[in-house]
Design a protein around this motif. Structure first.
Motif, PDB file in Angstrom:
ATOM      1  N   PRO A  70       0.825  -1.240   0.000  1.00 32.08           N
ATOM      2  CA  PRO A  70       0.000   0.000   0.000  1.00 32.08           C
ATOM      3  C   PRO A  70       0.847   1.273   0.000  1.00 32.08           C
ATOM      4  CG  PRO A  70      -0.643  -1.479   1.783  1.00 32.08           C
ATOM      5  CD  PRO A  70       0.495  -2.108   1.102  1.00 32.08           C
ATOM      6  N   LEU A  71       2.006   1.193   0.715  1.00 32.51           N
ATOM      7  CA  LEU A  71       2.861   2.378   0.752  1.00 32.51           C
ATOM      8  C   LEU A  71       3.351   2.739  -0.639  1.00 32.51           C
ATOM      9  CD1 LEU A  71       5.190   2.191   3.895  1.00 32.51           C
ATOM     10  CD2 LEU A  71       3.473   3.918   3.335  1.00 32.51           C
ATOM     11  N   VAL A  72       3.744   1.670  -1.389  1.00 29.90           N
ATOM     12  CA  VAL A  72       4.220   1.895  -2.764  1.00 29.90           C
ATOM     13  C   VAL A  72       3.109   2.547  -3.595  1.00 29.90           C
ATOM     14  CG1 VAL A  72       4.880   0.728  -4.909  1.00 29.90           C
ATOM     15  CG2 VAL A  72       5.956   0.057  -2.732  1.00 29.90           C
ATOM     16  N   SER A  73       1.885   2.030  -3.413  1.00 22.84           N
ATOM     17  CA  SER A  73       0.753   2.585  -4.177  1.00 22.84           C
ATOM     18  C   SER A  73       0.522   4.049  -3.779  1.00 22.84           C
ATOM     19  CB  SER A  73      -0.522   1.775  -3.886  1.00 22.84           C
ATOM     20  OG  SER A  73      -0.293   0.430  -4.225  1.00 22.84           O
ATOM     21  N   LYS A  93       7.115  -1.233 -27.405  1.00 25.89           N
ATOM     22  CA  LYS A  93       7.561  -2.379 -26.569  1.00 25.89           C
ATOM     23  C   LYS A  93       6.445  -2.812 -25.630  1.00 25.89           C
ATOM     24  CE  LYS A  93      11.929  -2.329 -27.937  1.00 25.89           C
ATOM     25  NZ  LYS A  93      12.556  -3.431 -28.663  1.00 25.89           N
ATOM     26  N   LYS A  94       6.357  -4.175 -25.485  1.00 23.56           N
ATOM     27  CA  LYS A  94       5.268  -4.719 -24.671  1.00 23.56           C
ATOM     28  C   LYS A  94       5.824  -5.191 -23.318  1.00 23.56           C
ATOM     29  CE  LYS A  94       2.703  -6.323 -28.702  1.00 23.56           C
ATOM     30  NZ  LYS A  94       3.652  -5.772 -29.738  1.00 23.56           N
ATOM     31  N   ILE A  95       5.195  -4.643 -22.271  1.00 19.07           N
ATOM     32  CA  ILE A  95       5.636  -4.986 -20.903  1.00 19.07           C
ATOM     33  C   ILE A  95       4.465  -5.604 -20.153  1.00 19.07           C
ATOM     34  CG2 ILE A  95       6.440  -4.050 -18.692  1.00 19.07           C
ATOM     35  CD1 ILE A  95       7.847  -1.847 -20.234  1.00 19.07           C
ATOM     36  N   LEU A  96       4.814  -6.686 -19.403  1.00 15.43           N
ATOM     37  CA  LEU A  96       3.783  -7.292 -18.549  1.00 15.43           C
ATOM     38  C   LEU A  96       4.100  -6.954 -17.097  1.00 15.43           C
ATOM     39  CD1 LEU A  96       1.422  -9.270 -17.921  1.00 15.43           C
ATOM     40  CD2 LEU A  96       3.131 -11.101 -17.847  1.00 15.43           C
ATOM     41  N   VAL A  97       3.060  -6.479 -16.397  1.00 16.25           N
ATOM     42  CA  VAL A  97       3.208  -6.238 -14.958  1.00 16.25           C
ATOM     43  C   VAL A  97       2.387  -7.314 -14.242  1.00 16.25           C
ATOM     44  CG1 VAL A  97       2.779  -4.663 -13.039  1.00 16.25           C
ATOM     45  CG2 VAL A  97       3.531  -3.778 -15.256  1.00 16.25           C
ATOM     46  N   ALA A  98       3.103  -8.192 -13.508  1.00 13.41           N
ATOM     47  CA  ALA A  98       2.398  -9.260 -12.781  1.00 13.41           C
ATOM     48  C   ALA A  98       2.509  -8.972 -11.285  1.00 13.41           C
ATOM     49  CB  ALA A  98       3.006 -10.619 -13.109  1.00 13.41           C
ATOM     50  N   ASP A  99       1.365  -8.676 -10.685  1.00 15.57           N
ATOM     51  CA  ASP A  99       1.347  -8.381  -9.246  1.00 15.57           C
ATOM     52  C   ASP A  99      -0.065  -8.640  -8.755  1.00 15.57           C
ATOM     53  OD1 ASP A  99       3.309  -6.127  -7.381  1.00 15.57           O
ATOM     54  OD2 ASP A  99       1.490  -7.100  -6.622  1.00 15.57           O
ATOM     55  N   MET A 156      -3.745  -4.901  -6.981  1.00 10.48           N
ATOM     56  CA  MET A 156      -4.314  -4.147  -8.100  1.00 10.48           C
ATOM     57  C   MET A 156      -3.729  -2.733  -8.179  1.00 10.48           C
ATOM     58  SD  MET A 156      -6.761  -1.935  -9.303  1.00 10.48           S
ATOM     59  CE  MET A 156      -8.110  -1.646  -8.168  1.00 10.48           C
ATOM     60  N   SER A 157      -3.554  -2.098  -7.002  1.00 14.87           N
ATOM     61  CA  SER A 157      -3.070  -0.709  -6.987  1.00 14.87           C
ATOM     62  C   SER A 157      -1.657  -0.612  -7.562  1.00 14.87           C
ATOM     63  CB  SER A 157      -3.095  -0.178  -5.561  1.00 14.87           C
ATOM     64  OG  SER A 157      -2.319  -1.032  -4.727  1.00 14.87           O
ATOM     65  N   ILE A 158      -0.850  -1.655  -7.255  1.00 16.24           N
ATOM     66  CA  ILE A 158       0.522  -1.653  -7.803  1.00 16.24           C
ATOM     67  C   ILE A 158       0.473  -1.799  -9.314  1.00 16.24           C
ATOM     68  CG2 ILE A 158       2.694  -2.973  -7.839  1.00 16.24           C
ATOM     69  CD1 ILE A 158       2.458  -1.646  -5.205  1.00 16.24           C
ATOM     70  N   ARG A 159      -0.362  -2.749  -9.768  1.00 15.55           N
ATOM     71  CA  ARG A 159      -0.482  -2.939 -11.225  1.00 15.55           C
ATOM     72  C   ARG A 159      -0.858  -1.622 -11.900  1.00 15.55           C
ATOM     73  NH1 ARG A 159      -3.575  -7.674  -9.986  1.00 15.55           N
ATOM     74  NH2 ARG A 159      -5.468  -6.671 -10.833  1.00 15.55           N
ATOM     75  N   LEU A 160      -1.857  -0.941 -11.257  1.00 16.07           N
ATOM     76  CA  LEU A 160      -2.354   0.311 -11.834  1.00 16.07           C
ATOM     77  C   LEU A 160      -1.243   1.358 -11.876  1.00 16.07           C
ATOM     78  CD1 LEU A 160      -4.847   1.884 -12.872  1.00 16.07           C
ATOM     79  CD2 LEU A 160      -5.268   2.581 -10.509  1.00 16.07           C
ATOM     80  N   LEU A 161      -0.523   1.488 -10.743  1.00 17.08           N
ATOM     81  CA  LEU A 161       0.547   2.498 -10.653  1.00 17.08           C
ATOM     82  C   LEU A 161       1.614   2.248 -11.709  1.00 17.08           C
ATOM     83  CD1 LEU A 161       1.924   4.833  -9.077  1.00 17.08           C
ATOM     84  CD2 LEU A 161       3.039   3.055  -7.689  1.00 17.08           C
TER      85      LEU A 161
END
Lengths: 787, 117
Positions: A560-563, B2-8, B11-16
């Motif tokens: 959450p902190l990272v977000s 370039k195509k990048i995949l974000v796997a996490d 959800m908030s991290i993926r969005l960021l």
């Protein structure tokens, strides 16, 4: 006529009953006969002992010169014939055959014409023949004849009496000899003294110059005892060989003579001594002598006497030997009792301490004190299992004996004269002499100069020397833990075999006490170590729990902190530079950064990031951990079976891996509180991504109930009243951090096997840290390694 | 592009990450766990993957192993909340290891380095 006859007979009776010796009486009688009967010659022929020959004993002419010692075999001549027929006879020379048969008598009376012969005999025996010789041809009147016959009867009675007297004298002499011998024999039971008396008495009663006695053990051929008296001529055999005589009736004896350089003849007579059992012997006498000092051969009477004495002597010697044996036994018993008493007292004192060094001191004092075992020097050496050497522990010299040392209680106070032995070091190999051998063979050893075995090892050269010494191993439960070395070098007192026996008994006692002390100190050390380890483990348990919490929090908080921080930064980019929002957003960014920093610090603090990786041998990790649980294993009587394969070293955090094994061992032990077997096996496992080292840990407990099986790796889950419930959870976490796995095979009623699988090969190539040699053959190319 | 995949799984991290990377001019795909990530790797000719480690269903380590089996050439950047995994060799198959931070400049720099023409 009648008065003449009466006078003749009266004279005869007077002669025969006179008090002079028998020989004289016979002589007188023969003379009287010649005179009274008016014959030229009166002769008496005596029958010899063999009762075969008649010998001229007495002549009215006086002493008989040697060349006139006539003899007639029984039945020959008038003499022999009269002896045979026992009838008085009168013959004349011209009668046919008389002259020829009695030629021998012509030597005494060449011109004889008449011969009258009368047998001297009683109802039973013939003793001899009386012969009257005259130069005239005459006859004897009936009265004369009767007178001579009466005389002969009286003579026979006197002869019989004389013989009886002679016999009686001999018997008395023999009896007095036997009495003498008996007196000598019964005067002592000391063997040496007895033998001395036997030989001296024997020599005296036989009037021999010397006597000797030998008793030989027939089994060994060795002389058991021997004794000699007087002079034994060198020419005579010292130990006469008695060979059995041919005649069955005659017992075997030895009789010999030899001549010395001066021409003297020496005589020897020996009879056998026959004992019960394995002993045999000889009793010999040398050189009988007469009052003039001349040597004489031994006669049959001497022989008979010697035989009689031998019979008596054998009994006395047997008694003395038995007595000596009994005395020896008694002395040995006394010594045993003394030793046992000393042992008992020392062992009582030994029980007063559990300190190893102090006990060694007490043992040494027990060995060297006069009231203890009384050796001059004693050294204790203990086995060092790790280096397989014997190391000097302590050594002591005998204290000067003080008179006011009442008993062994003195052991409790002063230190004895110590010998420095700390630098003694003897490798435990068979070629290292008796000290090492005593340990290896677990048997005591007596070294003296005559044994061929090597002496002290070269390692002790210049430190210790002894010609004779004992070595006794300290054996506990069939394991030699050390040795005791003792000697009497200083005093030179002998080391008797009994003392080795006593030493061994003492060593057994000492070994036990020293071992107990050693165990006690080991237990103390182990307890201390265990306490430390337990504390450390508890701490690491707590840390693990804390770090687990922190790590979980990190994950939960960091994302959450990272977000928050990330999006705050994004907002900041969109906000106008002069907008008041910008300040707010920057606050958010700064605070998030501060929190992230704090998070890193917390993680650093909990040690989550600290690892102690190194290359370690799996077997050693297991063994090190087993030491920590050894007490429990012993306590619950759990046997450990090991089967370790050859494996490359593991790159791991050894403390953590030990924690894994410790936790698994603890679980296994707790499952086997009634005893069992802990089987530990290591083996390689080839997987698609490389080589793994597997360790299986099996117990023989009851297994894990099915309903809890799925929970066992969960933190804080426990079926035990004590424990954190983190044991298996921590183990699993550590193993997974090492990229390994823990599997469990559960068999209800049979036990549980945990298998820990850890990667070996892949890691070693990837992380080329240059430590821990791993054979190239086990290296595998990792997939997707960082190039 | 370039195509990048974000796997996490967050959800908030993926969005960021997606927002930031799109801004940098990349085409960004998302996956919530390792399994989804593998599916996308199968379908899309990706140029880079940003992979979280702790994920449900299939974690990043296993996903990394399988991705490297299928596409050894595909750069994988591990991005995780756990700093300590950096020492663990199984993660070393990745091309980069980054501890998640709200400051994405490091991440972007790494991506740029791998995807520069």
């Amino acid at each position: 006529m009648a008065s003449e006859r009466a006078a003749f007979l009266t004279q005869m009776v007077e002669v025969l009953t006179s008090t002079v010796s028998f020989g004289e009486r016979l002589n007188n009688m023969v003379h009287l006969l010649a005179r009274n009967l008016k014959v030229d010659l009166s002769l008496y022929f005596g029958l010899d002992k063999a009762r075969e020959t008649l010998l001229l004993n007495v002549s009215s002419q006086g002493p008989i010169p040697p060349h006139l010692r006539l003899e007639f075999p029984l039945g020959q001549g008038l003499v022999g014939e009269t002896a045979r027929t026992r009838k008085p006879t009168v013959v004349h020379r011209q009668q046919p055959g008389v002259s020829a048969a009695n030629v021998a008598l012509e030597k005494l009376h060449p011109a004889y014409q008449t011969l009258a012969a009368f047998p001297v005999a009683d109802d039973n025996f013939l003793y001899g023949v009386l012969i009257l010789v005259d130069r005239t041809e005459r006859s004897l009147s009936a009265a004369e004849r009767q007178g001579v016959q009466l005389t002969c009867l009286m003579l026979a009675a006197a002869l019989r009496q004389a013989i009886v007297q002679e016999e009686a004298k001999k018997r008395i002499a023999e009896l007095s000899v036997l009495f003498e011998v008996g007196k000598a024999l019964s005067s002592t039971v000391e063997l040496d003294e007895l033998l001395e008396r036997i030989v001296s008495t024997t020599a005296k009663v036989i009037t021999a110059r010397g006597a000797a006695l030998h008793i030989i053990n027939t089994a060994t051929g060795e002389t058991r005892v021997s004794s000699r008296y007087g002079q034994i001529p060198p020419e005579s055999p010292a130990l006469p060989q008695i060979t059995p005589s041919g005649a069955a009736t005659e017992p075997p004896y030895y009789e010999g003579e030899s001549t010395d350089a001066t021409g003297h003849t020496h005589y020897c007579l020996a009879v056998p001594l026959t004992f019960k059992g394995q002993l045999t012997g000889t009793l010999g006498v040398y050189d009988k002598f007469n009052p003039n000092g001349e040597y004489l051969p031994f006669d049959p009477e001497n022989r008979q006497l010697l035989f009689t004495m031998a019979g008596v002597i054998v009994n006395a010697i047997e008694n003395a030997l038995t007595y000596q044996q009994v005395e020896d036994l008694a002395e040995r018993n006394e010594r045993m009792v003394r030793n046992l008493t000393a042992l008992q007292e020392i062992s009582q004192i030994m029980l007063t301490s559990v300190q190893e060094a102090r006990l060694q001191e007490i043992v040494l004092q027990g060995l060297t004190l006069e009231h203890g075992l009384g050796f001059d020097r004693a050294v204790i050496l203990m086995v060092d299992e790790a280096t397989q050497t014997l190391r000097g522990a302590q050594g002591a010299c005998r204290m000067p004996l003080t008179s006011d040392l009442p008993n062994l209680k003195a052991l409790q106070s002063p230190p004895p004269g110590m010998i420095p032995v700390a630098d003694w070091e003897v490798p435990l190999r068979a070629d290292q002499g008796p000290l090492a051998l005593a340990v290896l063979r677990k048997s005591p050893y007596h070294h003296h100069q005559t044994v061929k075995e090597p002496g002290l090892p070269p390692a002790l050269a210049g430190k210790y020397a002894a010609q004779e010494f004992f070595v006794a191993p300290l054996v506990v439960k069939d394991r030699a833990t050390g040795v005791i070395l003792v000697d009497n070098q200083a005093s030179g007192r002998p080391l008797e075999p009994e003392r080795l026996h006593a030493l061994q008994m003492f060593a057994t006692q000492a070994a036990l006490v020293l071992e107990n002390a050693h165990l006690y100190s080991t237990i103390e050390t182990n307890n201390r170590e265990l306490l430390l380890i337990r504390e450390r483990m508890l701490e690491s348990d707590r840390l693990a729990a804390l770090s687990s919490l922190a790590s979980g929090m990190a994950h939960e908080i960091r994302n959450p902190l990272v977000s928050i921080g990330g999006f705050a930064r994004r907002i900041a980019k969109l906000v106008e530079p002069n907008s008041p929002l910008r300040g707010y957003v920057e606050v958010i960014q700064e605070e998030v950064t501060r929190l992230e920093k704090l998070l890193r610090e917390i993680l650093d603090f909990t040690g989550e990031n600290l690892s102690y990786y190194g290359d370690h041998e799996l077997a050693k990790l297991i063994e090190d951990t087993l030491i920590l649980v050894q007490r429990d294993l012993d306590g619950y009587k759990i046997k450990v079976l090991r089967e370790f394969a050859q494996l490359p070293r593991l790159h791991c955090d050894d403390r953590q891996m030990k924690q894994v094994f410790y936790n698994l061992f603890q679980n296994a032990i707790q499952a086997m509180s009634h005893g069992g077997t802990l089987s530990i096996r290591t083996f390689p496992v080839e997987k698609s991504d490389g080589l793994y080292a597997a360790t299986s840990i099996s117990d023989t407990g009851s297994g894990i109930p099915m309903e809890v099986l799925h929970n066992i790796f969960n933190p804080f889950f426990s079926t035990k009243d004590y424990g954190t419930g983190l044991g298996l959870a921590i183990a699993q976490r550590i193993v997974s951090r090492h990229y390994g796995q823990i599997e469990v095979n559960n068999e209800i009623g049979k036990g549980v096997t945990f298998i820990v699988t850890l990667p070996v090969a892949k890691y070693c190539l990837v992380k080329d840290v240059g430590q821990g040699a791993v054979p190239a053959s086990v290296l595998k190319t990792p997939r997707g390694g960082r190039q | 592009m370039k195509k990048i995949l974000v796997a996490d799984d967050e959800m908030s991290i993926r969005l960021l990450y997606s927002e930031e990377l799109k801004e940098e001019g990349y085409e960004v795909y998302q996956a919530a766990n390792g399994r989804e990530a593998l599916e996308i790797v199968e379908k899309i000719p990706l140029d880079l993957i940003i992979l979280d480690i702790k994920m449900p269903e299939m974690d990043g380590i296993e996903a990394l192993r399988q991705i490297k089996e299928k596409r050894p050439d595909l750069p994988v950047v591990l991005s995780t909340a756990y700093g300590e995994y950096k020492q663990d060799f199984a993660t070393w198959a990745s091309d980069e290891y980054l501890v998640k931070s709200s400051d994405l400049e490091d991440l972007k720099a790494v991506v740029k380095r791998y995807l520069k023409e």
